[in-house]
Design an enzyme around this catalytic site. Sequence first.
Site, short mmCIF file in Angstrom:
data_model
loop_
_atom_site.label_atom_id
_atom_site.label_comp_id
_atom_site.label_asym_id
_atom_site.label_seq_id
_atom_site.Cartn_x
_atom_site.Cartn_y
_atom_site.Cartn_z
N LYS A 98 0.82 -1.22 0.00
CA LYS A 98 0.00 0.00 0.00
C LYS A 98 0.86 1.28 0.00
CE LYS A 98 -3.92 -2.11 2.40
NZ LYS A 98 -4.91 -1.91 3.48
N TYR A 130 -12.52 -2.17 -3.65
CA TYR A 130 -12.96 -2.39 -2.26
C TYR A 130 -14.50 -2.42 -2.14
CZ TYR A 130 -8.44 -2.00 0.25
OH TYR A 130 -7.19 -2.22 0.79
N PHE A 139 -15.69 3.19 7.07
CA PHE A 139 -14.34 3.59 6.67
C PHE A 139 -14.12 3.52 5.14
CE2 PHE A 139 -14.25 -0.91 8.05
CZ PHE A 139 -13.73 -1.54 6.93
N ARG A 197 -2.03 -14.36 4.67
CA ARG A 197 -2.72 -13.68 5.78
C ARG A 197 -1.94 -13.83 7.09
NH1 ARG A 197 -7.33 -11.61 4.59
NH2 ARG A 197 -8.30 -11.74 6.64
N THR A 202 -5.17 -7.22 10.85
CA THR A 202 -5.48 -5.98 10.11
C THR A 202 -4.96 -4.75 10.84
OG1 THR A 202 -7.50 -7.06 9.33
CG2 THR A 202 -7.39 -4.67 9.07
N ARG A 236 2.76 -6.54 9.06
CA ARG A 236 2.06 -5.38 9.65
C ARG A 236 2.65 -4.98 11.00
NH1 ARG A 236 -3.76 -7.54 7.60
NH2 ARG A 236 -3.97 -6.27 5.71
N ASN A 251 -1.82 0.12 6.95
CA ASN A 251 -1.32 -1.16 7.45
C ASN A 251 -0.44 -1.89 6.43
OD1 ASN A 251 -3.36 -1.96 5.75
ND2 ASN A 251 -4.42 -3.24 7.22
N HIS A 299 -2.17 -5.45 1.68
CA HIS A 299 -3.48 -6.08 1.54
C HIS A 299 -3.27 -7.48 1.01
CE1 HIS A 299 -7.63 -6.87 0.26
NE2 HIS A 299 -7.08 -7.38 -0.83
N GLU A 311 -9.70 -10.59 -7.43
CA GLU A 311 -8.72 -9.51 -7.24
C GLU A 311 -7.55 -9.63 -8.23
OE1 GLU A 311 -7.72 -9.45 -3.05
OE2 GLU A 311 -9.70 -8.70 -2.51
P1 CMP Z 1 -7.32 -4.53 3.89
O1 CMP Z 1 -6.86 -5.92 4.16
O2 CMP Z 1 -6.73 -3.84 2.73
O3 CMP Z 1 -8.92 -4.55 3.69
C1 CMP Z 1 -9.72 -3.41 3.94
C2 CMP Z 1 -8.99 -2.34 4.70
O4 CMP Z 1 -9.79 -1.41 5.38
C3 CMP Z 1 -8.14 -2.97 5.77
O5 CMP Z 1 -7.06 -3.65 5.19
C4 CMP Z 1 -7.79 -1.74 6.61
O6 CMP Z 1 -6.61 -1.10 6.16
C5 CMP Z 1 -8.97 -0.79 6.37
N1 CMP Z 1 -9.75 -0.53 7.57
C6 CMP Z 1 -9.95 0.68 8.12
N2 CMP Z 1 -10.74 0.60 9.21
C7 CMP Z 1 -11.04 -0.71 9.37
C8 CMP Z 1 -11.81 -1.43 10.33
N3 CMP Z 1 -12.43 -0.82 11.34
N4 CMP Z 1 -11.91 -2.79 10.17
C9 CMP Z 1 -11.29 -3.42 9.14
N5 CMP Z 1 -10.54 -2.77 8.19
C10 CMP Z 1 -10.41 -1.44 8.31
#
Ligand code: CMP
Length: 136
Positions: A12, A52, A60, A88, A94, A105, A115, A118, A129
């Site tokens: 990212k 997304y 968010f 993962r 996350t 992360r 973070n 992805h 994807e």
């Molecule tokens: P990612 O795995 O890219 O998938 C969705 C992204 O939303 C996640 O990583 C986070 O960076 C972002 N995000 C922001 N707020 C939240 C939240 N409350 N719960 C989960 N993902 C979040």
Amino acid sequence: MSNIERTLSIIKPDAVERNLDGQIKDMFLSNGFTIVQEKKIKIGKLEAEKFYKVHETKPFYNDLCTYLSSGPIVVMTLEKENAILANRELMGSTNPKDAKEGTIRKKFGISIDKNSVHGSDSPENAKIEIDFFFNS
Ligand code: CMP
């Protein structure tokens, strides 16, 4: 029985901006992933919204799409035995605050938004994807 899978990984904007993409790619390689396809791109907000879309009802969503389109990203197709789960695990939780020692992360993430990486969360989404970035 072997279960070689492919998964989509995104490095990212926060990580690319800090020139961490080389170190993150090294972590994938040293954990047995093959980088099958790779490109560095910058996407627009509309593309981020499409990518997304599963999160469109989340509070968010808008910030997330603004963020993913805010700077260059590196997208990769990774291959390995059970790649989706393995990626993962290597990424960690996350929220970097909850991520285990040794995960990407934990090492590089700044916040739940920034973070650093992805990864696809299921075989179905991995296919969607990968097609999104490499077969469209
Ligand atoms: P990612 O795995 O890219 O998938 C969705 C992204 O939303 C996640 O990583 C986070 O960076 C972002 N995000 C922001 N707020 C939240 C939240 N409350 N719960 C989960 N993902 C979040």
